[in-house]
Write a protein that holds these residues in place. Structure first.
Motif, PDB file in Angstrom:
ATOM      1  N   SER A  63     -36.696 -51.775  10.860  1.00 13.44           N
ATOM      2  CA  SER A  63     -35.898 -51.850   9.646  1.00 13.44           C
ATOM      3  C   SER A  63     -35.943 -50.490   8.957  1.00 13.44           C
ATOM      4  O   SER A  63     -37.036 -49.955   8.722  1.00 13.44           O
ATOM      5  N   LEU A  64     -34.774 -49.934   8.645  1.00 16.18           N
ATOM      6  CA  LEU A  64     -34.687 -48.563   8.138  1.00 16.18           C
ATOM      7  C   LEU A  64     -33.977 -48.497   6.789  1.00 16.18           C
ATOM      8  O   LEU A  64     -33.093 -49.306   6.505  1.00 16.18           O
ATOM      9  N   TYR A  72     -36.656 -43.760   6.371  1.00 15.97           N
ATOM     10  CA  TYR A  72     -37.856 -44.562   6.151  1.00 15.97           C
ATOM     11  C   TYR A  72     -37.914 -45.714   7.143  1.00 15.97           C
ATOM     12  O   TYR A  72     -36.951 -46.478   7.255  1.00 15.97           O
ATOM     13  N   ILE A  73     -39.035 -45.841   7.822  1.00 16.89           N
ATOM     14  CA  ILE A  73     -39.302 -47.026   8.625  1.00 16.89           C
ATOM     15  C   ILE A  73     -39.945 -48.021   7.671  1.00 16.89           C
ATOM     16  O   ILE A  73     -41.104 -47.863   7.281  1.00 16.89           O
ATOM     17  N   ARG A  74     -39.191 -49.035   7.278  1.00 17.77           N
ATOM     18  CA  ARG A  74     -39.692 -50.034   6.336  1.00 17.77           C
ATOM     19  C   ARG A  74     -40.479 -51.119   7.056  1.00 17.77           C
ATOM     20  O   ARG A  74     -41.421 -51.670   6.502  1.00 17.77           O
ATOM     21  N   GLU A  75     -40.061 -51.420   8.264  1.00 17.88           N
ATOM     22  CA  GLU A  75     -40.785 -52.371   9.115  1.00 17.88           C
ATOM     23  C   GLU A  75     -40.613 -51.929  10.557  1.00 17.88           C
ATOM     24  O   GLU A  75     -39.522 -51.493  10.943  1.00 17.88           O
ATOM     25  N   ILE A  98     -32.491 -40.822  15.698  1.00 18.67           N
ATOM     26  CA  ILE A  98     -31.575 -41.129  14.594  1.00 18.67           C
ATOM     27  C   ILE A  98     -31.748 -40.098  13.483  1.00 18.67           C
ATOM     28  O   ILE A  98     -30.766 -39.551  12.960  1.00 18.67           O
ATOM     29  N   ALA A  99     -33.001 -39.822  13.114  1.00 15.33           N
ATOM     30  CA  ALA A  99     -33.272 -38.855  12.040  1.00 15.33           C
ATOM     31  C   ALA A  99     -32.719 -37.473  12.397  1.00 15.33           C
ATOM     32  O   ALA A  99     -32.112 -36.802  11.547  1.00 15.33           O
ATOM     33  N   ARG A 100     -32.913 -37.060  13.631  1.00 18.78           N
ATOM     34  CA  ARG A 100     -32.374 -35.755  14.055  1.00 18.78           C
ATOM     35  C   ARG A 100     -30.852 -35.754  14.005  1.00 18.78           C
ATOM     36  O   ARG A 100     -30.238 -34.794  13.548  1.00 18.78           O
ATOM     37  N   GLY A 101     -30.248 -36.841  14.494  1.00 15.24           N
ATOM     38  CA  GLY A 101     -28.793 -36.942  14.483  1.00 15.24           C
ATOM     39  C   GLY A 101     -28.205 -36.914  13.083  1.00 15.24           C
ATOM     40  O   GLY A 101     -27.113 -36.388  12.864  1.00 15.24           O
ATOM     41  N   GLU A 102     -28.930 -37.462  12.136  1.00 19.52           N
ATOM     42  CA  GLU A 102     -28.487 -37.482  10.734  1.00 19.52           C
ATOM     43  C   GLU A 102     -28.982 -36.265   9.963  1.00 19.52           C
ATOM     44  O   GLU A 102     -28.719 -36.142   8.769  1.00 19.52           O
ATOM     45  N   ARG A 103     -29.728 -35.417  10.631  1.00 24.57           N
ATOM     46  CA  ARG A 103     -30.316 -34.203  10.016  1.00 24.57           C
ATOM     47  C   ARG A 103     -31.182 -34.540   8.799  1.00 24.57           C
ATOM     48  O   ARG A 103     -31.162 -33.838   7.788  1.00 24.57           O
ATOM     49  N   ARG A 104     -31.937 -35.627   8.924  1.00 29.14           N
ATOM     50  CA  ARG A 104     -32.900 -35.989   7.874  1.00 29.14           C
ATOM     51  C   ARG A 104     -34.102 -35.062   8.011  1.00 29.14           C
ATOM     52  O   ARG A 104     -34.547 -34.779   9.129  1.00 29.14           O
ATOM     53  N   PRO A 105     -34.680 -34.628   6.926  1.00 34.25           N
ATOM     54  CA  PRO A 105     -35.816 -33.705   7.016  1.00 34.25           C
ATOM     55  C   PRO A 105     -37.124 -34.357   7.456  1.00 34.25           C
ATOM     56  O   PRO A 105     -38.035 -33.666   7.906  1.00 34.25           O
ATOM     57  N   ALA A 106     -37.223 -35.687   7.337  1.00 31.43           N
ATOM     58  CA  ALA A 106     -38.507 -36.322   7.646  1.00 31.43           C
ATOM     59  C   ALA A 106     -38.317 -37.801   7.954  1.00 31.43           C
ATOM     60  O   ALA A 106     -37.296 -38.396   7.612  1.00 31.43           O
TER      61      ALA A 106
END
Length: 147
Positions: A63-64, A72-75, A98-106
Motif C-alpha cells: 500500500s503506497l 511511502y510504503i504504508r503497508e 516506481i519511485a525511480r520512474g516517478e523521480r521521487r527523492p526517497a
C-alpha cells in the motif's frame, strides 16, 4: 515461480484487512495499540494498493502514498505461508522502480521496532532515520541518474 503486481480493487479489501490483522495483531497487543477495522478501511481507500500475486493467487499486498518528498510504503504484508520466499524483497524492488520512474527523492516507511521485517528493509538499503514510541522511521534515498 515469479511474482507480479496487480492493482488492488475494493473486492480485495477484506483480504488485505485480514492479512494485516493476522500479521500485525501481536504488535498491536504488545504495544497496547487499538486495532480498528474501520480505520484500516479508511486508510485503504486513500492509498494506492497493489496485490502481490504468484500463480494467480494473492500472497500479499503493498500500500503506497506519495508527497513531494517521498514514496511511502504504508503497508507491506505477505501471508505467513509465503514468508522467506522472496515476495517481500521482490515487492520492495518494485516500489524502488516506481519511485525511480516517478523521480521521487526517497522511499519511506515505518516499522515496529521489533518486527523482523526491519532486517529485510535494511538489506534493501533503508536506514533508520528516527524513532517514535514503538516505531522506527526508515528511508532509502533514491538517486536518479541525470541523462
Amino acid at each position: 515461480m515469479s511474482f507480479e503486481l496487480r492493482r488492488a480493487t475494493v473486492e480485495d479489501l477484506s483480504f488485505a484487512r485480514e492479512l494485516t490483522s493476522q500479521n500485525m495483531l501481536r504488535y498491536y497487543i504488545e504495544f497496547e495499540l487499538p486495532w480498528q477495522d474501520h480505520a484500516f478501511d479508511v486508510a485503504w481507500s486513500e492509498r494506492q494498493n497493489w496485490l502481490i500475486v504468484r500463480d494467480s493467487v494473492p500472497v500479499g499486498y503493498v500500500s503506497l502514498s506519495r508527497d513531494m518528498r517521498a514514496l511511502y510504503i504504508r503497508e507491506l504484508q505477505v501471508a505467513e505461508a509465503f514468508h522467506r520466499q522472496g515476495a517481500g524483497s521482490w515487492a520492495i524492488d518494485q516500489v524502488i522502480d516506481i519511485a525511480r520512474g516517478e523521480r521521487r527523492p526517497a522511499i519511506r516507511l515505518t516499522v515496529f521496532e521489533n518486527n523482523p521485517a526491519r532486517s529485510l528493509y535494511e538489506r534493501k538499503g533503508l536506514q533508520v532515520q528516527g524513532r517514535d514510541e514503538c516505531f522506527l522511521r526508515m528511508q532509502l534515498d533514491i538517486s536518479t541518474p541525470v541523462l
